[in-house]
Write an enzyme that holds these catalytic residues in place. Sequence first.
Site, PDB file in Angstrom:
ATOM      1  N   LYS A 147       0.851  -1.178   0.000  1.00 49.22           N
ATOM      2  CA  LYS A 147       0.000   0.000   0.000  1.00 49.22           C
ATOM      3  C   LYS A 147       0.896   1.241   0.000  1.00 49.22           C
ATOM      4  O   LYS A 147       2.056   1.105   0.415  1.00 49.22           O
ATOM      5  CB  LYS A 147      -0.941  -0.014   1.198  1.00 49.22           C
ATOM      6  CG  LYS A 147      -0.304   0.424   2.515  1.00 49.22           C
ATOM      7  CD  LYS A 147      -1.335   0.855   3.506  1.00 49.22           C
ATOM      8  CE  LYS A 147      -0.750   1.905   4.417  1.00 49.22           C
ATOM      9  NZ  LYS A 147      -1.524   2.463   5.428  1.00 49.22           N
ATOM     10  N   HIS A 239      -7.356  -0.482   5.575  1.00 51.67           N
ATOM     11  CA  HIS A 239      -7.479  -1.357   6.753  1.00 51.67           C
ATOM     12  C   HIS A 239      -8.894  -1.383   7.326  1.00 51.67           C
ATOM     13  O   HIS A 239      -9.450  -2.439   7.605  1.00 51.67           O
ATOM     14  CB  HIS A 239      -6.552  -0.885   7.883  1.00 51.67           C
ATOM     15  CG  HIS A 239      -5.129  -0.714   7.481  1.00 51.67           C
ATOM     16  ND1 HIS A 239      -4.474  -1.611   6.673  1.00 51.67           N
ATOM     17  CD2 HIS A 239      -4.220   0.238   7.784  1.00 51.67           C
ATOM     18  CE1 HIS A 239      -3.233  -1.211   6.515  1.00 51.67           C
ATOM     19  NE2 HIS A 239      -3.064  -0.090   7.167  1.00 51.67           N
TER      20      HIS A 239
HETATM   21  P1  NAP Z   1      11.955   3.188   1.732  1.00 50.52           P
HETATM   22  O1  NAP Z   1      12.533   2.975   3.068  1.00 50.52           O
HETATM   23  O2  NAP Z   1      11.979   4.555   1.118  1.00 50.52           O
HETATM   24  O3  NAP Z   1      12.682   2.170   0.740  1.00 50.52           O
HETATM   25  C1  NAP Z   1      12.500   2.210  -0.641  1.00 50.52           C
HETATM   26  C2  NAP Z   1      13.319   1.128  -1.276  1.00 50.52           C
HETATM   27  O4  NAP Z   1      13.209   1.260  -2.695  1.00 50.52           O
HETATM   28  C3  NAP Z   1      14.793   1.197  -0.947  1.00 50.52           C
HETATM   29  O5  NAP Z   1      15.297  -0.115  -0.817  1.00 50.52           O
HETATM   30  C4  NAP Z   1      15.401   1.864  -2.175  1.00 50.52           C
HETATM   31  O6  NAP Z   1      16.730   1.447  -2.257  1.00 50.52           O
HETATM   32  C5  NAP Z   1      14.526   1.262  -3.261  1.00 50.52           C
HETATM   33  N1  NAP Z   1      14.470   2.070  -4.482  1.00 50.52           N
HETATM   34  C6  NAP Z   1      14.174   3.379  -4.599  1.00 50.52           C
HETATM   35  N2  NAP Z   1      14.238   3.758  -5.888  1.00 50.52           N
HETATM   36  C7  NAP Z   1      14.569   2.652  -6.598  1.00 50.52           C
HETATM   37  C8  NAP Z   1      14.789   2.398  -7.973  1.00 50.52           C
HETATM   38  N3  NAP Z   1      14.697   3.364  -8.892  1.00 50.52           N
HETATM   39  N4  NAP Z   1      15.122   1.154  -8.333  1.00 50.52           N
HETATM   40  C9  NAP Z   1      15.236   0.146  -7.414  1.00 50.52           C
HETATM   41  N5  NAP Z   1      15.038   0.334  -6.108  1.00 50.52           N
HETATM   42  C10 NAP Z   1      14.713   1.566  -5.700  1.00 50.52           C
HETATM   43  O7  NAP Z   1      10.429   2.708   1.658  1.00 50.52           O
HETATM   44  P2  NAP Z   1       9.715   1.612   2.569  1.00 50.52           P
HETATM   45  O8  NAP Z   1       9.245   2.277   3.800  1.00 50.52           O
HETATM   46  O9  NAP Z   1      10.581   0.423   2.687  1.00 50.52           O
HETATM   47  O10 NAP Z   1       8.411   1.304   1.710  1.00 50.52           O
HETATM   48  C11 NAP Z   1       8.415   0.466   0.588  1.00 50.52           C
HETATM   49  C12 NAP Z   1       6.972   0.306   0.106  1.00 50.52           C
HETATM   50  O11 NAP Z   1       6.210  -0.258   1.166  1.00 50.52           O
HETATM   51  C13 NAP Z   1       6.277   1.620  -0.240  1.00 50.52           C
HETATM   52  O12 NAP Z   1       5.336   1.384  -1.260  1.00 50.52           O
HETATM   53  C14 NAP Z   1       5.527   1.964   1.047  1.00 50.52           C
HETATM   54  O13 NAP Z   1       4.417   2.792   0.810  1.00 50.52           O
HETATM   55  C15 NAP Z   1       5.120   0.592   1.495  1.00 50.52           C
HETATM   56  N6  NAP Z   1       4.851   0.487   2.934  1.00 50.52           N
HETATM   57  C16 NAP Z   1       5.852   0.680   3.833  1.00 50.52           C
HETATM   58  C17 NAP Z   1       5.569   0.538   5.191  1.00 50.52           C
HETATM   59  C18 NAP Z   1       6.634   0.706   6.216  1.00 50.52           C
HETATM   60  O14 NAP Z   1       6.350   0.443   7.390  1.00 50.52           O
HETATM   61  N7  NAP Z   1       7.832   1.098   5.874  1.00 50.52           N
HETATM   62  C19 NAP Z   1       4.272   0.218   5.614  1.00 50.52           C
HETATM   63  C20 NAP Z   1       3.281   0.021   4.660  1.00 50.52           C
HETATM   64  C21 NAP Z   1       3.583   0.153   3.329  1.00 50.52           C
HETATM   65  P3  NAP Z   1      17.894   2.216  -3.053  1.00 50.52           P
HETATM   66  O15 NAP Z   1      17.879   3.631  -2.603  1.00 50.52           O
HETATM   67  O16 NAP Z   1      19.113   1.439  -2.666  1.00 50.52           O
HETATM   68  O17 NAP Z   1      17.553   2.041  -4.476  1.00 50.52           O
END
Ligand code: NAP
Length: 483
Positions: A147, A239
């Site tokens: 999400k 949710h």
């Molecule tokens: P994040 O911490 O910003 O991580 C994003 C990831 O994407 C990093 O591993 C980044 O690594 C990679 N990335 C960014 N640009 C990229 C590209 N062009 N090519 C390949 N990889 C790329 O985000 P997150 O919190 O983990 O969230 C990820 C997803 O889960 C999102 O859709 C978010 O809305 C969803 N989500 C997260 C949570 C949470 O608790 N964190 C909860 C619900 C939903 P590099 O910079 O090394 O490329």
Amino acid sequence: MVSRIIPVEDFDLVIFGATGDLARRKILPGLYRRYVAGQIPGSARIIGAARTRQDDAAFRDEARAAIREFASPGDDASQLDDFLNHLGYVPIDARGTDGWDDLRSRIRPGVVHAFYFSVAPALFGDIAQRLADHGIADQDSRIVVEKPFGRDLATARELNAVLARHFSESQIYRIDHYLGKETVQNLMAVRFANMLFEPLWNSLYVDHVQITVAETVGVGGRGEYYDHSGAMRDMVQNHMMQLLCLIAMEPPYHFDPDAVRDEKLKVIRALEPLHPAEIVRGQYQADGDEPGYLQDVGNPDSRTESYVALKAHIANWRWSGTPFYLRTGKKLRARTSEIVVTFKAPPHSIFDEVDGPRSNQLVIKLQPNEGMDLTVMIKEPGPGGMRLVQVPLDMSFADALGANGKDMPDAYERLIMDVIRGNQTLFMRGDEVEAAWAWTDPIISEWEAGSKRPEPYDAGSSGPEEALRLLHRDNRRWREIRP
Ligand code: NAP
């Protein structure tokens, strides 16, 4: 009670966004715990992918640190080392050309292939396209998407269309981690595997339902993202509507993904349009040195809600006349998620001295401790005559299920194992997501077009006064928000 661990089939799981927050906090620690539980076969592989340039060894070190922080692996380092041997890493830019052939060479034929898109939704299309172009994914592969799934009906449709170019609906696993919670699944077991509740589960016997998701934290470091989203998009559309569907749906003909999701969709379609007078928006205020919402998001003019309470009506035979009250907010008194089903009071009391509520309540607790609680009236013990008291029949899963209850898998663990098993029951189908947006969109557009500000509320309170009045008007009251 001993729960059975049934190992899943051999698999290759690719995590796009493997260096991100979600992978560190949930996905990698969750996989580790399933490995320790014996659910992951010894030959399975987990391949991280992101832009960061690093090799397998560096990624394993990163994963080790994440698991130490979020999975409490204990002192026995050997299992953690064993698990880390299953991990590999490929540097890949979702929008670039490098790395894809390397990724393809690491994927083994003849095992389950799953691709977890743990990246911003703007990258879903690029990854799907490249997986297809490079012959990495085929018609048996599964993809997992996070999400937010769109920010309105139009963007959700666009995302669905982008994914549908390369994957059929049966390959797409849209995560709503609330559906992976033990209690949420227990809700279905309690409703459909017992005779006790189902005959009473309708507007003849249920006075109203409350669904509360309360947080104590503010927007934290997510200020900019949150200010473009708000409680309605962030919590209600996904949710809370999913919880509402599980409470309100008709019994599916079988516990089968499409049978369950068909019934949930019917509930969303039966929701009457939201009435502006039956919705309250709020924003937490500054308190001394503690910043309020406007300071937290750095936008003094923001009209985005950090709290929403609403009254929903389901226009069908079963629920006509039984309101569903939903509320969610940040910086509230306690962190709690629960569903309260309040039954009607008996039509006549044969007892003279009944003070206070006479209605049974079924309280389904999702967090912090999962469990259920049924309040019943009994006679107050002692010789003081026939005096009644309300007492809870409390069932905390951790107590009822002994050691297994304490060791219940976290929602992400369960959901990832379901992906490998190919079971979509606990994942949202594309039409469900679109129908949910179609319900919330009109009211969000009205807020965005208007100039009215959300109601202020104090941090640590149970929300704006206006939300209390929403129920008082109906001669009802919210269940107290408590841990
Ligand atoms: P994040 O911490 O910003 O991580 C994003 C990831 O994407 C990093 O591993 C980044 O690594 C990679 N990335 C960014 N640009 C990229 C590209 N062009 N090519 C390949 N990889 C790329 O985000 P997150 O919190 O983990 O969230 C990820 C997803 O889960 C999102 O859709 C978010 O809305 C969803 N989500 C997260 C949570 C949470 O608790 N964190 C909860 C619900 C939903 P590099 O910079 O090394 O490329």
